[in-house]
Design an enzyme around this catalytic site. Structure first.
Site, PDB file in Angstrom:
ATOM      1  N   GLY A 154       0.550  -1.156   0.231  1.00 12.00           N
ATOM      2  CA  GLY A 154       0.029   0.038  -0.288  1.00 12.00           C
ATOM      3  C   GLY A 154       0.896   1.292   0.220  1.00 12.00           C
ATOM      4  CG  ASN A 210      -3.862   4.184   9.784  1.00 13.59           C
ATOM      5  OD1 ASN A 210      -4.328   5.170   9.082  1.00 13.59           O
ATOM      6  ND2 ASN A 210      -2.741   4.137  10.415  1.00 13.59           N
ATOM      7  CD  GLN A 220      -6.697  -0.144   8.394  1.00 16.16           C
ATOM      8  OE1 GLN A 220      -7.613  -1.026   8.836  1.00 16.16           O
ATOM      9  NE2 GLN A 220      -5.360   0.109   8.551  1.00 16.16           N
ATOM     10  CB  SER A 237      -2.124  -2.744   1.409  1.00 13.03           C
ATOM     11  OG  SER A 237      -1.109  -3.906   1.776  1.00 13.03           O
ATOM     12  N   GLY A 238      -3.088  -5.941   0.088  1.00 13.61           N
ATOM     13  CA  GLY A 238      -3.672  -7.256   0.633  1.00 13.61           C
ATOM     14  C   GLY A 238      -3.778  -7.703   2.136  1.00 13.61           C
ATOM     15  CG  HIS A 239      -0.723  -6.359   5.176  1.00  9.08           C
ATOM     16  ND1 HIS A 239      -0.584  -6.051   6.527  1.00  9.08           N
ATOM     17  CD2 HIS A 239      -0.195  -5.404   4.441  1.00  9.08           C
ATOM     18  CE1 HIS A 239      -0.034  -4.778   6.487  1.00  9.08           C
ATOM     19  NE2 HIS A 239       0.212  -4.353   5.377  1.00  9.08           N
ATOM     20  CB  THR A 277       9.283 -10.984 -12.120  1.00  9.23           C
ATOM     21  OG1 THR A 277      10.424 -11.001 -13.022  1.00  9.23           O
ATOM     22  CG2 THR A 277       8.666 -12.191 -12.288  1.00  9.23           C
ATOM     23  CB  CYS A 303       7.776   5.851  21.826  1.00  8.74           C
ATOM     24  SG  CYS A 303       7.931   4.884  23.203  1.00  8.74           S
TER      25      CYS A 303
HETATM   26  C1  LIG Z   1      -1.236  -0.378   6.445  1.00  4.71           C
HETATM   27  C2  LIG Z   1      -1.942   1.035   5.788  1.00  4.71           C
HETATM   28  C3  LIG Z   1      -1.017   1.579   4.690  1.00  4.71           C
HETATM   29  C4  LIG Z   1       0.553   0.919   4.266  1.00  4.71           C
HETATM   30  O1  LIG Z   1       0.026  -0.402   3.634  1.00  4.71           O
HETATM   31  P1  LIG Z   1       1.284  -1.497   3.517  1.00  4.71           P
HETATM   32  O2  LIG Z   1       0.741  -2.407   2.629  1.00  4.71           O
HETATM   33  O3  LIG Z   1       1.457  -1.880   4.855  1.00  4.71           O
HETATM   34  O4  LIG Z   1       2.589  -0.835   3.054  1.00  4.71           O
HETATM   35  C5  LIG Z   1      -1.328   2.814   4.402  1.00  4.71           C
HETATM   36  N1  LIG Z   1      -2.342   3.469   4.522  1.00  4.71           N
HETATM   37  C6  LIG Z   1      -3.164   2.908   5.523  1.00  4.71           C
HETATM   38  C7  LIG Z   1      -4.524   3.874   5.773  1.00  4.71           C
HETATM   39  C8  LIG Z   1      -3.115   1.905   6.097  1.00  4.71           C
HETATM   40  O5  LIG Z   1      -3.758   1.383   7.127  1.00  4.71           O
END
Ligand SMILES: *Cc1c(COP(=O)(O)O)cnc(C)c1O
Length: 396
Positions: free
Chosen positions: A70, A151, A179, A199-201, A237, A324
């Protein structure tokens, strides 16, 4: 008991994503650029994944560019729009005070390169006002980038209205939907979104894969130079097993979105109701316009970090805007943007749920958090000072 309540940081792989990925790692090892049969199998799988992502975003497959995460998609969108604008003499960028660092730090870098950045305020409830946006847009504004959902506090921005306004004003609109994706409905065409990052995760796909949607007709420039992958716009790739798993997880999340949201928001509301009973506590961010899974609180008189460590000992994985981690003692920019004083923002807690969480887990959290908060307060000099001014809610 063990409870994973940090789904805004990252999620566990879904069984579907894991199965898809394992199968792909074994069988779809060809390079999509190769002409032979293994290459063709890989190219077909890549095409399928692209079509799936496009379908659930309301986009066209040729508007999807897979990225490494992301953060990469955010960096790409912002730098592309800034440099394209600069060519026409437009060097003004608009965003909000509560964006993810992937956006804010890129904007700070662009400021050093001579761009001017306006960060819109979000007020006490963590939501931008359209009037502020309208007033901020200038003839030299190159881009508006406002996140879909936050987030840390889970607040949802009026993305469709922002998109409409930007379209009327002829300004590019990017949204960081990392998010929101998989949790809130997205329709890039109906919402007038020009560029979108995900972002996938954050929806049960593996880490290290994301995408940038860029509306057809916008002449996107490459961010990473090299081969001809992603129609020459994003070389390297393709991470096919991750991309395939992301498509499978996204389809699953979107198909189950309504049911998941019902379950998760019921747990969220139970948590909010229970945690609000803790004296000197406050919910951060808008009560209604928030992600189904995010519960965010501040507890006066304690440190968010100590709270996290104690909760971890009790088996609860949570997060705090005041950790922190970066070695900085400053509380989160998001909580400060809500107008919270430092000492209150320091005692923050974020519990982020997903469809795998259960009612028993929520009951356990509601048993543990009030106890831990009380224990920490009893040790805290800050709390001691407060209790010279207020009647001690724990005295009996
Ligand atoms: C997690 C997050 C990202 C970053 O995504 P990554 O795949 O971890 O680099 C960016 N923006 C928001 C709002 C997120 O919650």
């Amino acid at each position: 008991m063990f409870v994973y309540a940090d789904n805004a940081a990252t999620t566990a792989l879904s069984p579907t994503a894991l199965r898809t990925m394992t199968a792909a790692l074994q069988d779809v090892y060809g390079n999509p650029s190769s002409l032979h049969r293994m290459g063709r199998v890989a190219a077909a799988a890549l095409k399928g994944a692209r079509e799936t992502m496009a379908k659930y975003l309301g986009a066209k497959p040729e508007e999807i560019y897979f990225t490494g995460c992301g953060t990469e998609a955010d960096n790409w969108a912002l730098r592309f729009a800034a440099y394209a604008g600069a060519k026409e003499g437009k060097k003004h960028l608009i965003s909000s005070a509560i964006e993810h660092h992937a956006v804010l730090h890129t904007l700070a870098a662009l400021e050093k390169e001579g761009f001017e950045v306006t960060l819109l305020p979000v007020y006490e409830n963590g939501i931008v006002h359209l009037e502020d946006l309208e007033a901020a847009i200038r003839p030299d504004t190159a881009l508006v980038s406002i996140m879909y959902a936050n987030n840390e506090i889970g607040t949802i921005q009026p993305v469709a209205e922002i998109g409409k306004l930007c379209r009327e004003k002829g300004v590019l609109f990017h949204t960081d939907a990392v998010q929101a994706a998989g949790h809130l409905p997205i329709d890039v065409a109906a919402q007038n979104i020009d560029m979108l990052s995900l972002s996938g995760h954050k929806f049960h796909a593996p880490k290290g894969v994301g995408l940038l949607y860029c509306r057809k007709g916008i002449r996107l420039r490459p961010f990473i130079e090299g081969g001809a992958q992603e129609r020459g716009k994003r070389a390297g790739t393709e991470a096919l097993p991750s991309i395939m798993a992301m498509a499978a997880a996204f389809a699953e999340s979107c198909e189950n979105m309504k049911a998941n949201a019902e379950h998760v928001s019921r747990l969220r509301d139970k948590l909010i109701e229970g945690l609000e009973k803790i004296p000197f506590s406050r919910l951060t961010g808008d009560r209604e316009k928030r992600l189904p899974g995010i519960v965010s609180f501040c507890f006066e008189g304690i440190e968010g970090e100590s709270l996290l460590l104690r909760l971890d000992m009790a088996g609860i994985c949570a997060s705090s805007g005041s950790a922190c981690t970066s070695g900085s003692l400053d509380p989160s920019h998001v909580l400060l943007a809500l107008g919270l004083p430092h000492e209150i923002a320091h005692g923050s807690l974020r519990l982020s749920l997903c469809e795998y969480n259960t009612e028993e887990e929520v009951d356990y959290i509601l048993e543990q958090v009030p106890q831990v908060v009380r224990t920490l307060r009893e040790m805290s000099p800050v709390w001691g000072h407060m209790m010279e001014k207020y009647p001690n809610p724990y005295a009996d």
